[in-house]
Structure formats: structure tokens, C-alpha cells
Design an enzyme around this catalytic site. Sequence first.
Site, PDB file in Angstrom:
ATOM      1  N   ILE A 103       5.839   1.548  -8.416  1.00 26.67           N
ATOM      2  CA  ILE A 103       4.410   1.249  -8.589  1.00 26.67           C
ATOM      3  C   ILE A 103       3.596   2.541  -8.640  1.00 26.67           C
ATOM      4  CG2 ILE A 103       2.409   0.137  -7.523  1.00 26.67           C
ATOM      5  CD1 ILE A 103       4.413  -1.965  -6.367  1.00 26.67           C
ATOM      6  N   PRO A 154       6.199   2.273   1.133  1.00 25.26           N
ATOM      7  CA  PRO A 154       6.474   1.050   1.897  1.00 25.26           C
ATOM      8  C   PRO A 154       5.960   1.174   3.327  1.00 25.26           C
ATOM      9  CG  PRO A 154       8.487   2.336   1.608  1.00 25.26           C
ATOM     10  CD  PRO A 154       7.409   3.083   0.896  1.00 25.26           C
ATOM     11  N   THR A 207      -3.080  -0.849  -2.052  1.00 23.79           N
ATOM     12  CA  THR A 207      -2.540  -2.089  -2.602  1.00 23.79           C
ATOM     13  C   THR A 207      -1.086  -2.248  -2.155  1.00 23.79           C
ATOM     14  OG1 THR A 207      -1.865  -1.010  -4.660  1.00 23.79           O
ATOM     15  CG2 THR A 207      -4.025  -2.070  -4.667  1.00 23.79           C
ATOM     16  N   SER A 208      -0.708  -1.539  -1.075  1.00 27.53           N
ATOM     17  CA  SER A 208       0.707  -1.585  -0.668  1.00 27.53           C
ATOM     18  C   SER A 208       0.927  -2.537   0.508  1.00 27.53           C
ATOM     19  CB  SER A 208       1.209  -0.183  -0.360  1.00 27.53           C
ATOM     20  OG  SER A 208       2.597  -0.213  -0.156  1.00 27.53           O
ATOM     21  N   ARG A 209       0.646  -2.081   1.722  1.00 27.11           N
ATOM     22  CA  ARG A 209       0.744  -2.954   2.891  1.00 27.11           C
ATOM     23  C   ARG A 209      -0.389  -2.598   3.845  1.00 27.11           C
ATOM     24  NH1 ARG A 209       3.321  -5.813   0.297  1.00 27.11           N
ATOM     25  NH2 ARG A 209       5.443  -6.606   0.596  1.00 27.11           N
ATOM     26  N   ASP A 257      -6.252  -4.361  -1.252  1.00 30.08           N
ATOM     27  CA  ASP A 257      -5.641  -5.630  -1.674  1.00 30.08           C
ATOM     28  C   ASP A 257      -4.804  -6.196  -0.534  1.00 30.08           C
ATOM     29  OD1 ASP A 257      -5.046  -7.619  -3.748  1.00 30.08           O
ATOM     30  OD2 ASP A 257      -2.997  -6.837  -3.649  1.00 30.08           O
ATOM     31  N   GLU A 303      -3.827  -9.670   7.592  1.00 33.73           N
ATOM     32  CA  GLU A 303      -4.073 -10.602   6.480  1.00 33.73           C
ATOM     33  C   GLU A 303      -3.361 -11.941   6.655  1.00 33.73           C
ATOM     34  OE1 GLU A 303      -2.398  -8.278   3.158  1.00 33.73           O
ATOM     35  OE2 GLU A 303      -0.858  -9.822   2.961  1.00 33.73           O
ATOM     36  N   HIS A 351      -4.549  -9.854  -1.587  1.00 33.56           N
ATOM     37  CA  HIS A 351      -3.128  -9.674  -1.938  1.00 33.56           C
ATOM     38  C   HIS A 351      -2.823 -10.303  -3.302  1.00 33.56           C
ATOM     39  CE1 HIS A 351       0.799  -8.466   0.139  1.00 33.56           C
ATOM     40  NE2 HIS A 351       1.006  -8.496  -1.158  1.00 33.56           N
TER      41      HIS A 351
HETATM   42  P1  NAD Z   1       9.572   1.735  -4.314  1.00 34.25           P
HETATM   43  O1  NAD Z   1      10.650   1.552  -3.304  1.00 34.25           O
HETATM   44  O2  NAD Z   1       9.949   1.812  -5.769  1.00 34.25           O
HETATM   45  O3  NAD Z   1       8.759   3.072  -3.984  1.00 34.25           O
HETATM   46  C1  NAD Z   1       8.323   3.427  -2.711  1.00 34.25           C
HETATM   47  C2  NAD Z   1       8.209   4.954  -2.689  1.00 34.25           C
HETATM   48  O4  NAD Z   1       7.613   5.327  -1.457  1.00 34.25           O
HETATM   49  C3  NAD Z   1       9.564   5.661  -2.775  1.00 34.25           C
HETATM   50  O5  NAD Z   1       9.527   6.639  -3.796  1.00 34.25           O
HETATM   51  C4  NAD Z   1       9.724   6.284  -1.401  1.00 34.25           C
HETATM   52  O6  NAD Z   1      10.458   7.507  -1.418  1.00 34.25           O
HETATM   53  C5  NAD Z   1       8.281   6.506  -1.019  1.00 34.25           C
HETATM   54  N1  NAD Z   1       8.070   6.738   0.409  1.00 34.25           N
HETATM   55  C6  NAD Z   1       8.815   6.314   1.456  1.00 34.25           C
HETATM   56  N2  NAD Z   1       8.300   6.797   2.613  1.00 34.25           N
HETATM   57  C7  NAD Z   1       7.212   7.534   2.265  1.00 34.25           C
HETATM   58  C8  NAD Z   1       6.271   8.300   3.018  1.00 34.25           C
HETATM   59  N3  NAD Z   1       6.357   8.407   4.341  1.00 34.25           N
HETATM   60  N4  NAD Z   1       5.282   8.928   2.347  1.00 34.25           N
HETATM   61  C9  NAD Z   1       5.195   8.826   0.996  1.00 34.25           C
HETATM   62  N5  NAD Z   1       6.061   8.143   0.236  1.00 34.25           N
HETATM   63  C10 NAD Z   1       7.053   7.492   0.874  1.00 34.25           C
HETATM   64  O7  NAD Z   1       8.527   0.588  -4.060  1.00 34.25           O
HETATM   65  P2  NAD Z   1       7.456  -0.014  -5.079  1.00 34.25           P
HETATM   66  O8  NAD Z   1       8.086  -1.108  -5.878  1.00 34.25           O
HETATM   67  O9  NAD Z   1       6.776   1.104  -5.791  1.00 34.25           O
HETATM   68  O10 NAD Z   1       6.450  -0.732  -4.059  1.00 34.25           O
HETATM   69  C11 NAD Z   1       5.700   0.043  -3.141  1.00 34.25           C
HETATM   70  C12 NAD Z   1       5.063  -0.875  -2.114  1.00 34.25           C
HETATM   71  O11 NAD Z   1       4.074  -1.680  -2.756  1.00 34.25           O
HETATM   72  C13 NAD Z   1       6.040  -1.907  -1.513  1.00 34.25           C
HETATM   73  O12 NAD Z   1       6.708  -1.377  -0.390  1.00 34.25           O
HETATM   74  C14 NAD Z   1       5.129  -3.034  -1.132  1.00 34.25           C
HETATM   75  O13 NAD Z   1       4.762  -2.876   0.225  1.00 34.25           O
HETATM   76  C15 NAD Z   1       3.895  -2.847  -2.000  1.00 34.25           C
HETATM   77  N6  NAD Z   1       3.661  -3.967  -2.926  1.00 34.25           N
HETATM   78  C16 NAD Z   1       2.439  -4.580  -2.925  1.00 34.25           C
HETATM   79  C17 NAD Z   1       2.184  -5.635  -3.801  1.00 34.25           C
HETATM   80  C18 NAD Z   1       0.851  -6.347  -3.868  1.00 34.25           C
HETATM   81  O14 NAD Z   1       0.751  -7.422  -4.476  1.00 34.25           O
HETATM   82  N7  NAD Z   1      -0.214  -5.806  -3.306  1.00 34.25           N
HETATM   83  C19 NAD Z   1       3.191  -6.049  -4.663  1.00 34.25           C
HETATM   84  C20 NAD Z   1       4.416  -5.379  -4.654  1.00 34.25           C
HETATM   85  C21 NAD Z   1       4.638  -4.346  -3.784  1.00 34.25           C
END
Ligand code: NAD
Length: 333
Positions: free
Chosen positions: A157, A208, A234-236, A260, A265, A297
Site C-alpha cells: 500500500i 502494520p 489509513t493503516s491501523r 480511516d 473503532e 475504515h
Molecule cells: P505490507 O506487509 O505489504 O507492508 C507493510 C510494510 O511496513 C512492510 O514493508 C514492512 O517492512 C513495513 N514495516 C514494518 N514495521 C515497520 C516499522 N516499524 N516502521 C515502518 N515500516 C514498517 O502491508 P500492506 O498490504 O501495505 O498493508 C499495510 C497495512 O495497511 C496493513 O498492515 C493493514 O493494517 C493496513 N490496511 C488498512 C486497510 C483499510 O481499509 N484501511 C486495508 C488494508 C490494509
Amino acid sequence: MDVTVFSTRPYDRAFLSAANERAGAPHRFLWLEARLSPETAALAAPGGAVCLFVNDIADAAALSVLAARRVPLIALRASGFNSVDLAAAARLGIRVARVPAYSPEAVAEHTVGMVLSLARHLHRAFVRVREGNFALDGLLGRTLHGRTVGVVGTGRIGLAFARIMRGFGCRLLAHDPSPDPTAEALGVRYVPLAALLAESDVISLHCPLTPATRHVIDAAAIARMKPGVMLINTSRGALVDTAAVIEGLKSGRIGQLGLDVYEEEADLFFEDLSNHVIRDDVFARLLTFPNVLVTAHQAFFTEEALTAIAETTIANISAFAERGAALHEVAAE
Ligand code: NAD
């Protein structure tokens, strides 16, 4: 396999049923609107898989009830797996599968939507114009071209988001323990988190949620940021210490906030609470700021993403049923 689907909404039913039909209808669903909890876990069909979403908390207590019902597999219809106690699942012999990538662009594009809305006050302009207020006072925006965007986490993402922001002509900084050469080829410069916080005009979180990243944006992190910074999550939710962010908004250090996701939540999102009093004072305070945009979300919520989530979920369950191993399992570290 029998599959008990927790937190079912009409769209889950539609997309999972369609994907199951396309696969020859190998699975039978039990649809539950309830969230997974130690109490509701007892509703799982014995010996079948359970299918969970982001706010179903599979903690040790809920997992032991599932184990007593001989549930062998949790199929998450999400990529993040912070809601599952993986160590307890392993101890109880429950396998956990997820949907690692479904449409990173869906989340990335929603993130960009939040950036643009906040940068140009579109969320406020929408309301104003409908009320016949065509004055521009208070709507002065900032051009994104040439500004510095900091991406925390350049996985699927984060990278998709970086690609789009590069198209806007932004300078890109990133922080990730595993730098990605593809991102570097795009022009992303990896820097320590402190430098990213200090130099970015827009900070977007895409890492994550883990014990190491919980409250990665706390009061100390906010103090390092540029005055007036735009922060997007938009992550967690728990990546951000909401109380600290509210202080940051009050002091002006944070100029715009787009969320988001929200730490608490689970008690709010995915429900229609428009006839209820919101009891969460912290969340209610967030909604009072004119420079805060909250979506519930929603970033994943596109037809393409729901189709891909459903197909991978069915494929995970089918692979487990046929070969004893799901396609995309996650295990405790
Ligand atoms: P991904 O596993 O492809 O990428 C996560 C990246 O974060 C990796 O490159 C990892 O090395 C990096 N990372 C790990 N620890 C870190 C730190 N301490 N500092 C910086 N970077 C770090 O995951 P993704 O598919 O890109 O998804 C990312 C997050 O988005 C998911 O974990 C999920 O929580 C969230 N998400 C949200 C929604 C939504 O609807 N809002 C939908 C999907 C995913």
C-alpha cells in the site's frame, strides 16, 4: 467446508457467495452479524472454518472456545492480522490464513483522497456550497506539488501511495526496516523515522500494527513534526496515540488529520449509530475539529478489493480443505 462468517454485512454475503459459486460452491456458509468474542465463538459450526474481519478479536479466550468446537482454520478476510493472538492459535492447533494483497491501490487511492480533501478543504466546501455559502474565506489550500511526503511503511500500500504522490510532483521520503529497491527507483529516499517526521509536510502511515509500531505516533513523535503537518492514518488505529494527536491539533502542530482507522473503532465502525449518542469522548472531540477528516475504515471498500478478498478467502479455505494448508497462512514469530 462449513464456514462461520462473523461480522457479516450484506456486501460480505454477496461477494463471498459469488466467489464460492464461481469456485463450484465447495463451501457452506453460516452468516453471523455478531463480532467474534469468547461468548459468540460458541456459535461457530463445529469442525468448520471461521471467517473473520478486522474488528473480530481472536484473543486467547475466544480461540479456546473455537478450539473446543474443533475449528481448525481462521480465514481472515483482511491483510492485517493484529487481531489474532497467533501464539495462542498455534498452541491450540488453529491455523490462521489471511488475504495478503487484494487491491493495495484501493487503500492508496483512498489515502490520496484524504490528502486532497484536507489540502483543499473539500470536505468543508461540500457542506458550505450545499448551504448556499459560496465564500472562499477559510478554504485557502496548499499545493501538493513540490511538497515533501513521508511514507511510513513502503509495503504494497505504501508503495502504491508513493507512486501516486510522485505523480503529483512530491518529494518522497520513507521509513521502513526493509527498504524496497522499487521504491528507491521511484525516487523515494529512505531516512530514519526522526528525519521523516522532521522534514515531511504530509506523513502517511502504512506499516502494520505490531508491539513495535503501537503508538509510533505519540507526543514525542508529534513534537518532532513540522508545524502544520498533515497526518494521515489509513493503516491501523493504534499506530496513533489519539490523545496526543488531539493535543497536537489543539496546539496547531498538526495542521490536518485524516483517519480511516481509530484505536477504539471496534465499538463504532461498520455500524449505523446515527440514532445513538456517541459515548467515546475522545472520538467525539476528534469530530469537532474543522481540519479533521474521518472515514470509518472504508479505504479497502471497492468492488475490486471485495472481489479479490472473497476469491482469496475461498481459495485459502479450499486449499486447507483439500491439502491441510491454506494458501496464505500466518504463523507466530
Ligand atoms: P505490507 O506487509 O505489504 O507492508 C507493510 C510494510 O511496513 C512492510 O514493508 C514492512 O517492512 C513495513 N514495516 C514494518 N514495521 C515497520 C516499522 N516499524 N516502521 C515502518 N515500516 C514498517 O502491508 P500492506 O498490504 O501495505 O498493508 C499495510 C497495512 O495497511 C496493513 O498492515 C493493514 O493494517 C493496513 N490496511 C488498512 C486497510 C483499510 O481499509 N484501511 C486495508 C488494508 C490494509
